[in-house]
Structure formats: C-alpha cells, structure tokens
Design a protein around this motif. Sequence first.
Motif, mmCIF file in Angstrom:
data_model
loop_
_atom_site.group_PDB
_atom_site.id
_atom_site.type_symbol
_atom_site.label_atom_id
_atom_site.label_comp_id
_atom_site.label_asym_id
_atom_site.label_seq_id
_atom_site.Cartn_x
_atom_site.Cartn_y
_atom_site.Cartn_z
ATOM 1 N N SER A 84 0.836 -1.212 0.000
ATOM 2 C CA SER A 84 0.000 0.000 0.000
ATOM 3 C C SER A 84 0.862 1.250 0.000
ATOM 4 C CB SER A 84 -0.929 0.014 1.216
ATOM 5 O OG SER A 84 -1.851 -1.044 1.134
ATOM 6 N N GLY A 85 1.949 1.237 0.750
ATOM 7 C CA GLY A 85 2.853 2.378 0.781
ATOM 8 C C GLY A 85 3.519 2.626 -0.558
ATOM 9 N N ILE A 86 3.946 1.560 -1.224
ATOM 10 C CA ILE A 86 4.554 1.694 -2.551
ATOM 11 C C ILE A 86 3.528 2.214 -3.547
ATOM 12 C CG2 ILE A 86 5.539 0.384 -4.479
ATOM 13 C CD1 ILE A 86 6.781 -1.471 -2.258
ATOM 14 N N PHE A 87 2.336 1.629 -3.514
ATOM 15 C CA PHE A 87 1.263 2.077 -4.399
ATOM 16 C C PHE A 87 0.930 3.541 -4.120
ATOM 17 C CE2 PHE A 87 -3.353 2.380 -5.376
ATOM 18 C CZ PHE A 87 -3.279 2.171 -6.750
ATOM 19 N N GLY A 88 0.886 3.912 -2.839
ATOM 20 C CA GLY A 88 0.616 5.294 -2.462
ATOM 21 C C GLY A 88 1.658 6.261 -2.999
ATOM 22 N N ALA A 89 2.921 5.854 -2.958
ATOM 23 C CA ALA A 89 3.988 6.711 -3.488
ATOM 24 C C ALA A 89 3.807 6.934 -4.989
ATOM 25 C CB ALA A 89 5.354 6.095 -3.202
ATOM 26 N N VAL A 90 3.423 5.884 -5.700
ATOM 27 C CA VAL A 90 3.154 6.032 -7.146
ATOM 28 C C VAL A 90 1.999 7.011 -7.357
ATOM 29 C CG1 VAL A 90 2.364 4.827 -9.218
ATOM 30 C CG2 VAL A 90 4.098 3.779 -7.755
ATOM 31 N N LEU A 91 0.924 6.847 -6.581
ATOM 32 C CA LEU A 91 -0.222 7.760 -6.718
ATOM 33 C C LEU A 91 0.167 9.194 -6.397
ATOM 34 C CD1 LEU A 91 -3.118 5.726 -5.045
ATOM 35 C CD2 LEU A 91 -2.612 5.958 -7.487
ATOM 36 N N LEU A 92 0.972 9.371 -5.360
ATOM 37 C CA LEU A 92 1.372 10.705 -4.926
ATOM 38 C C LEU A 92 2.237 11.405 -5.972
ATOM 39 C CD1 LEU A 92 1.536 12.873 -2.698
ATOM 40 C CD2 LEU A 92 3.446 11.587 -1.724
ATOM 41 N N PHE A 93 3.210 10.696 -6.511
ATOM 42 C CA PHE A 93 4.173 11.337 -7.410
ATOM 43 C C PHE A 93 3.839 11.212 -8.887
ATOM 44 C CE2 PHE A 93 6.649 10.436 -3.513
ATOM 45 C CZ PHE A 93 6.905 11.752 -3.165
ATOM 46 N N PRO A 120 0.339 10.817 -10.390
ATOM 47 C CA PRO A 120 -1.114 10.613 -10.364
ATOM 48 C C PRO A 120 -1.734 10.350 -11.738
ATOM 49 C CG PRO A 120 -0.589 12.926 -10.048
ATOM 50 C CD PRO A 120 0.707 12.171 -9.991
ATOM 51 N N ARG A 121 -1.169 10.895 -12.792
ATOM 52 C CA ARG A 121 -1.715 10.655 -14.143
ATOM 53 C C ARG A 121 -1.526 9.203 -14.581
ATOM 54 N NH1 ARG A 121 -5.143 14.595 -15.646
ATOM 55 N NH2 ARG A 121 -4.240 16.632 -15.283
ATOM 56 N N LEU A 122 -0.525 8.553 -14.023
ATOM 57 C CA LEU A 122 -0.308 7.146 -14.318
ATOM 58 C C LEU A 122 -1.520 6.322 -13.876
ATOM 59 C CD1 LEU A 122 1.622 4.961 -15.352
ATOM 60 C CD2 LEU A 122 2.611 4.873 -13.042
ATOM 61 N N TYR A 123 -2.160 6.756 -12.792
ATOM 62 C CA TYR A 123 -3.364 6.072 -12.314
ATOM 63 C C TYR A 123 -4.421 6.012 -13.411
ATOM 64 C CZ TYR A 123 -7.549 4.966 -9.718
ATOM 65 O OH TYR A 123 -8.713 4.370 -9.304
ATOM 66 N N GLU A 124 -4.666 7.131 -14.078
ATOM 67 C CA GLU A 124 -5.662 7.165 -15.159
ATOM 68 C C GLU A 124 -5.267 6.224 -16.289
ATOM 69 O OE1 GLU A 124 -6.211 11.192 -16.444
ATOM 70 O OE2 GLU A 124 -6.633 11.898 -14.415
ATOM 71 N N GLN A 125 -3.984 6.203 -16.611
ATOM 72 C CA GLN A 125 -3.508 5.349 -17.701
ATOM 73 C C GLN A 125 -3.668 3.865 -17.373
ATOM 74 O OE1 GLN A 125 0.502 6.685 -18.262
ATOM 75 N NE2 GLN A 125 -0.118 8.625 -19.179
ATOM 76 N N ILE A 126 -3.540 3.516 -16.104
ATOM 77 C CA ILE A 126 -3.674 2.119 -15.690
ATOM 78 C C ILE A 126 -5.131 1.777 -15.412
ATOM 79 C CG2 ILE A 126 -3.105 0.459 -13.872
ATOM 80 C CD1 ILE A 126 -0.389 1.909 -13.636
ATOM 81 N N ALA A 127 -5.840 2.660 -14.715
ATOM 82 C CA ALA A 127 -7.220 2.369 -14.315
ATOM 83 C C ALA A 127 -8.160 2.269 -15.512
ATOM 84 C CB ALA A 127 -7.727 3.429 -13.341
ATOM 85 N N GLY A 128 -7.969 3.122 -16.504
ATOM 86 C CA GLY A 128 -8.853 3.093 -17.671
ATOM 87 C C GLY A 128 -8.944 1.718 -18.304
ATOM 88 N N ARG A 131 -3.614 12.205 -5.600
ATOM 89 C CA ARG A 131 -2.437 12.590 -4.802
ATOM 90 C C ARG A 131 -2.728 12.494 -3.300
ATOM 91 N NH1 ARG A 131 1.863 15.016 -7.512
ATOM 92 N NH2 ARG A 131 1.343 15.888 -9.536
ATOM 93 N N VAL A 132 -3.896 12.951 -2.888
ATOM 94 C CA VAL A 132 -4.270 12.894 -1.466
ATOM 95 C C VAL A 132 -4.360 11.446 -1.007
ATOM 96 C CG1 VAL A 132 -6.131 13.363 0.179
ATOM 97 C CG2 VAL A 132 -5.417 15.134 -1.440
ATOM 98 N N ILE A 133 -5.000 10.595 -1.800
ATOM 99 C CA ILE A 133 -5.105 9.177 -1.448
ATOM 100 C C ILE A 133 -3.703 8.568 -1.351
ATOM 101 C CG2 ILE A 133 -5.862 6.914 -2.300
ATOM 102 C CD1 ILE A 133 -8.350 8.422 -3.427
ATOM 103 N N GLY A 134 -2.851 8.904 -2.306
ATOM 104 C CA GLY A 134 -1.477 8.405 -2.270
ATOM 105 C C GLY A 134 -0.754 8.827 -1.007
ATOM 106 N N ALA A 135 -0.908 10.086 -0.628
ATOM 107 C CA ALA A 135 -0.258 10.590 0.586
ATOM 108 C C ALA A 135 -0.776 9.854 1.822
ATOM 109 C CB ALA A 135 -0.479 12.091 0.718
ATOM 110 N N VAL A 136 -2.065 9.597 1.873
ATOM 111 C CA VAL A 136 -2.650 8.869 3.006
ATOM 112 C C VAL A 136 -2.083 7.452 3.068
ATOM 113 C CG1 VAL A 136 -4.795 7.896 3.936
ATOM 114 C CG2 VAL A 136 -4.737 10.268 3.133
#
Length: 130
Positions: free
Chosen positions: A70-79, A81-89, A110-115
């Motif tokens: 979760s921490g690794i995934f969060g770091a990806v989301l935080l830094f 965030p556009r990658l999330y859209e590319q993967i989630a779509g 980004r907020v979710i990633g930081a959390v």
Amino acid sequence: MLRQFLGALGVLTTLVPDRIVDVFEAIAVENPEENTVHSWFSPLIRVEGVVIALAALRGGRLYAWLMNISGIFGAVLLFLPRLYEQIAGPLVYEDPESVKWNEHLTGGVRVIGAVYVLLALLDRRRRHES
C-alpha cells in the motif's frame, strides 16, 4: 484500530463490489453511464476485499506485506497521479478511450497516495517499536 478499519473495508468490498465500483465512478468519472466496466472487474474487486480482510484479521507478515505494498502504491499515486488514469482506464473499462475523468481526480489521487504512504510509514514505525 487501523487493522479493524481495513478489515471492515475488506469485508465491505467483498460483499458489495459493484457498489464499490459505483462509488468510484461517481467520484472519478464524469460520464459513467457511457462506459462499460469489464465483466471480470467486480470479481477482481471481491478478491481484493478478501485479501485485505484476511490480512487485517490475521495480522503478522501478511498484514505487514499489505501495508508495504500500500505504501509503494501510495507513493506512485502521490508522485505520478496521471499514471493512475492510464492504468485504471484499461483495467476497469472495455473502452478506456471513452472515459472522461473528473477534472479533480489528479488532486484526489495525490491525497489518497499521501494517506497510503502515511499509513504505511506509521504501521512500519509501530512494527519496529514493538
């Protein structure tokens, strides 16, 4: 307390994966009615819920592993965030090109990633103190 919360979240995700997808779409997508979710996505969400619930109930290494991931995934989301859209779509939708993401999604991701990063760090600290 975090383990109990995650366990409850895992059980909820296991029991109502379609509702979880509906909530995700209401927050993240501007045109959910125009998109078709992959038929295998709800079972995938259910499996994720089972893994989260088991890890939270069992504790130990499985829970530590979950928090580290979760921490690794969060770091990806935080830094990134556009990658999330590319993967989630493509992961969620049959036609990812037709998805219109909410304009505030990047900030929310980004907020979710930081959390996630914060929770993983707090859990790691707790494990090393005990």
